[in-house]
Design an enzyme around this catalytic site. Structure first.
Site, PDB file in Angstrom:
ATOM      1  N   CYS A 105       0.852  -1.180   0.000  1.00 46.36           N
ATOM      2  CA  CYS A 105       0.000   0.000   0.000  1.00 46.36           C
ATOM      3  C   CYS A 105       0.901   1.247   0.000  1.00 46.36           C
ATOM      4  O   CYS A 105       2.113   1.154   0.225  1.00 46.36           O
ATOM      5  CB  CYS A 105      -0.921   0.008   1.216  1.00 46.36           C
ATOM      6  SG  CYS A 105      -0.063   0.170   2.804  1.00 46.36           S
ATOM      7  N   HIS A 136       5.024  -5.957   8.141  1.00 47.27           N
ATOM      8  CA  HIS A 136       4.737  -7.295   8.669  1.00 47.27           C
ATOM      9  C   HIS A 136       4.963  -8.369   7.604  1.00 47.27           C
ATOM     10  O   HIS A 136       4.052  -9.097   7.205  1.00 47.27           O
ATOM     11  CB  HIS A 136       3.306  -7.359   9.191  1.00 47.27           C
ATOM     12  CG  HIS A 136       3.127  -6.610  10.470  1.00 47.27           C
ATOM     13  ND1 HIS A 136       1.917  -6.097  10.878  1.00 47.27           N
ATOM     14  CD2 HIS A 136       4.015  -6.280  11.441  1.00 47.27           C
ATOM     15  CE1 HIS A 136       2.066  -5.480  12.036  1.00 47.27           C
ATOM     16  NE2 HIS A 136       3.324  -5.580  12.385  1.00 47.27           N
ATOM     17  N   HIS A 191       2.926   2.352  10.758  1.00 41.09           N
ATOM     18  CA  HIS A 191       1.867   2.126  11.741  1.00 41.09           C
ATOM     19  C   HIS A 191       1.703   3.283  12.729  1.00 41.09           C
ATOM     20  O   HIS A 191       0.652   3.424  13.356  1.00 41.09           O
ATOM     21  CB  HIS A 191       2.165   0.862  12.559  1.00 41.09           C
ATOM     22  CG  HIS A 191       2.350  -0.373  11.732  1.00 41.09           C
ATOM     23  ND1 HIS A 191       3.566  -0.702  11.168  1.00 41.09           N
ATOM     24  CD2 HIS A 191       1.488  -1.346  11.377  1.00 41.09           C
ATOM     25  CE1 HIS A 191       3.431  -1.833  10.491  1.00 41.09           C
ATOM     26  NE2 HIS A 191       2.191  -2.252  10.595  1.00 41.09           N
ATOM     27  N   GLU A 251      -0.543  -0.017  15.266  1.00 45.20           N
ATOM     28  CA  GLU A 251      -1.365   1.162  14.963  1.00 45.20           C
ATOM     29  C   GLU A 251      -2.320   1.470  16.112  1.00 45.20           C
ATOM     30  O   GLU A 251      -2.501   2.634  16.486  1.00 45.20           O
ATOM     31  CB  GLU A 251      -2.171   0.944  13.683  1.00 45.20           C
ATOM     32  CG  GLU A 251      -3.033   2.149  13.314  1.00 45.20           C
ATOM     33  CD  GLU A 251      -3.955   1.900  12.134  1.00 45.20           C
ATOM     34  OE1 GLU A 251      -5.080   2.446  12.134  1.00 45.20           O
ATOM     35  OE2 GLU A 251      -3.560   1.164  11.202  1.00 45.20           O
ATOM     36  N   CYS A 271      -9.025   2.599   5.717  1.00 47.25           N
ATOM     37  CA  CYS A 271      -8.312   3.020   4.506  1.00 47.25           C
ATOM     38  C   CYS A 271      -9.062   2.546   3.263  1.00 47.25           C
ATOM     39  O   CYS A 271      -9.415   1.371   3.148  1.00 47.25           O
ATOM     40  CB  CYS A 271      -6.899   2.445   4.525  1.00 47.25           C
ATOM     41  SG  CYS A 271      -5.943   2.794   3.040  1.00 47.25           S
ATOM     42  N   SER A 283       0.713 -10.613   9.739  1.00 48.78           N
ATOM     43  CA  SER A 283       0.028  -9.480   9.107  1.00 48.78           C
ATOM     44  C   SER A 283      -1.481  -9.605   9.290  1.00 48.78           C
ATOM     45  O   SER A 283      -2.109 -10.543   8.790  1.00 48.78           O
ATOM     46  CB  SER A 283       0.353  -9.431   7.606  1.00 48.78           C
ATOM     47  OG  SER A 283      -0.492  -8.525   6.931  1.00 48.78           O
ATOM     48  N   SER A 284      -2.080  -8.650  10.005  1.00 46.54           N
ATOM     49  CA  SER A 284      -3.534  -8.651  10.200  1.00 46.54           C
ATOM     50  C   SER A 284      -4.253  -8.527   8.865  1.00 46.54           C
ATOM     51  O   SER A 284      -5.230  -9.229   8.587  1.00 46.54           O
ATOM     52  CB  SER A 284      -3.948  -7.497  11.119  1.00 46.54           C
ATOM     53  OG  SER A 284      -3.409  -7.654  12.404  1.00 46.54           O
ATOM     54  N   ASN A 285      -3.769  -7.627   8.023  1.00 49.01           N
ATOM     55  CA  ASN A 285      -4.353  -7.434   6.704  1.00 49.01           C
ATOM     56  C   ASN A 285      -4.219  -8.698   5.874  1.00 49.01           C
ATOM     57  O   ASN A 285      -5.139  -9.086   5.143  1.00 49.01           O
ATOM     58  CB  ASN A 285      -3.662  -6.255   6.009  1.00 49.01           C
ATOM     59  CG  ASN A 285      -4.052  -6.124   4.552  1.00 49.01           C
ATOM     60  OD1 ASN A 285      -3.290  -6.512   3.674  1.00 49.01           O
ATOM     61  ND2 ASN A 285      -5.225  -5.593   4.289  1.00 49.01           N
ATOM     62  N   SER A 326       1.115  -5.715   2.757  1.00 49.61           N
ATOM     63  CA  SER A 326       2.485  -5.716   3.289  1.00 49.61           C
ATOM     64  C   SER A 326       3.376  -6.722   2.555  1.00 49.61           C
ATOM     65  O   SER A 326       4.503  -6.986   2.983  1.00 49.61           O
ATOM     66  CB  SER A 326       2.452  -6.056   4.786  1.00 49.61           C
ATOM     67  OG  SER A 326       1.799  -7.287   5.013  1.00 49.61           O
TER      68      SER A 326
END
Length: 288
Positions: free
Chosen positions: A12, A40, A74, A130, A196, A224-226, A268
């Protein structure tokens, strides 16, 4: 057989900017500290470590003096900047502009809630970098919720201002908001849409991509949460989805027989890693 990398995949904007800033600093300095993983993704971190990156934790940071330290995309709480000033640490700030704006919004919301005995609620993952930064904007009084079971932490007789971690799932955020509305006694609820748009658009595009191929190799760091969110979204839309952190995780036998193979990843995940996975699969299947 056809192997296609998702055109919408890759870093991103916030991560691209942070890594570019880091690489520029490493051209001037032999080594540079970064407070927490710059991204991450272990493979990308390893690449940057080889360039001179030194990842440190908060304890180490508090003991440093007279040096440079990068703050990742973050973001960080106000206490980090206070420590830097006390210890003569030069901050190279790579906080994502989206996160920076959210920090300011949360701080303003916190000040307003204080005037009305209200509460700041953050929809996010407790302990996520974050979220830690956002909590700091409320003097660590914000209530962090990640699921319906966490709502018991909220006093529904008092005003509420709710925000979301920028990388969370919009549908989950909307569900949490609806549950809060159902429980609230005074209806003094203020809502900030802080997810976002890049993340929201990725969710929609990855669903379409997952449906367009026979199987998906989803490349992401496990922390990585995303990445975990987008992986589950892929799996929901294509049962033949395989999680891959690096080529060592690949089971070639599992993807034999698929005509169209798709490769995607988290916000990420570096493009070079997805290309590495593609080249590896091509070589392995060619030798079969």
């Amino acid at each position: 057989m056809n192997i296609a990398i998702d055109k919408e995949a890759g870093f991103c904007f916030g991560v691209v900017s942070a890594i570019k800033k880091l690489e520029e600093e490493l051209q001037k300095e032999k080594n540079l500290y970064c407070l927490g993983d710059i991204v991450h993704n272990n493979m990308e971190v390893e690449r940057l470590v080889n360039l001179g990156l030194k990842t440190i934790d908060n304890k180490t940071f508090s003991q440093l003096e007279n040096c440079k330290v990068m703050i990742r995309a973050h973001g960080e709480p106000p206490s980090t900047y206070k420590t830097a000033k006390q210890n003569n640490i030069e901050i190279i700030d790579a906080t994502c502009p989206m996160v920076l704006k959210l920090q300011k919004d949360v701080r303003q919301g916190y000040e307003e809630m204080r005037q009305t005995n209200g509460q700041v609620v953050i929809f996010g993952k407790k302990g996520h970098a974050e979220v830690v930064g956002l909590e700091g904007q409320t003097d660590n009084t914000a209530i962090v919720v990640s699921s319906a079971s966490d709502l018991e932490k909220i006093d529904f007789s008092r005003p509420i201002h709710i925000y979301s971690q920028t990388t969370k799932n919009r549908e989950d955020y909307e569900r949490i908001i609806e549950l809060i509305k159902q429980k609230h006694l005074t209806q003094q609820i203020y809502i900030t849409d802080s997810i976002c748009k890049k993340v929201s658009l990725r969710a929609k595009s990855i669903e379409a991509f997952a449906k367009s191929v026979d199987c998906i190799l989803f490349v992401s760091g496990k922390n990585s949460s995303n990445g975990m969110y987008l992986y589950e979204l892929c799996k929901k839309n294509n049962k033949n989805t395989f999680f891959v952190s690096d080529v060592e995780d690949l089971n070639i036998n599992a993807i034999k027989g698929f005509e169209n193979i798709g490769i995607s990843g988290a916000t990420s995940t570096p493009m070079w890693l997805m290309e590495k996975v593609k080249d590896y699969v091509l070589r392995q299947l060619k030798t079969e």
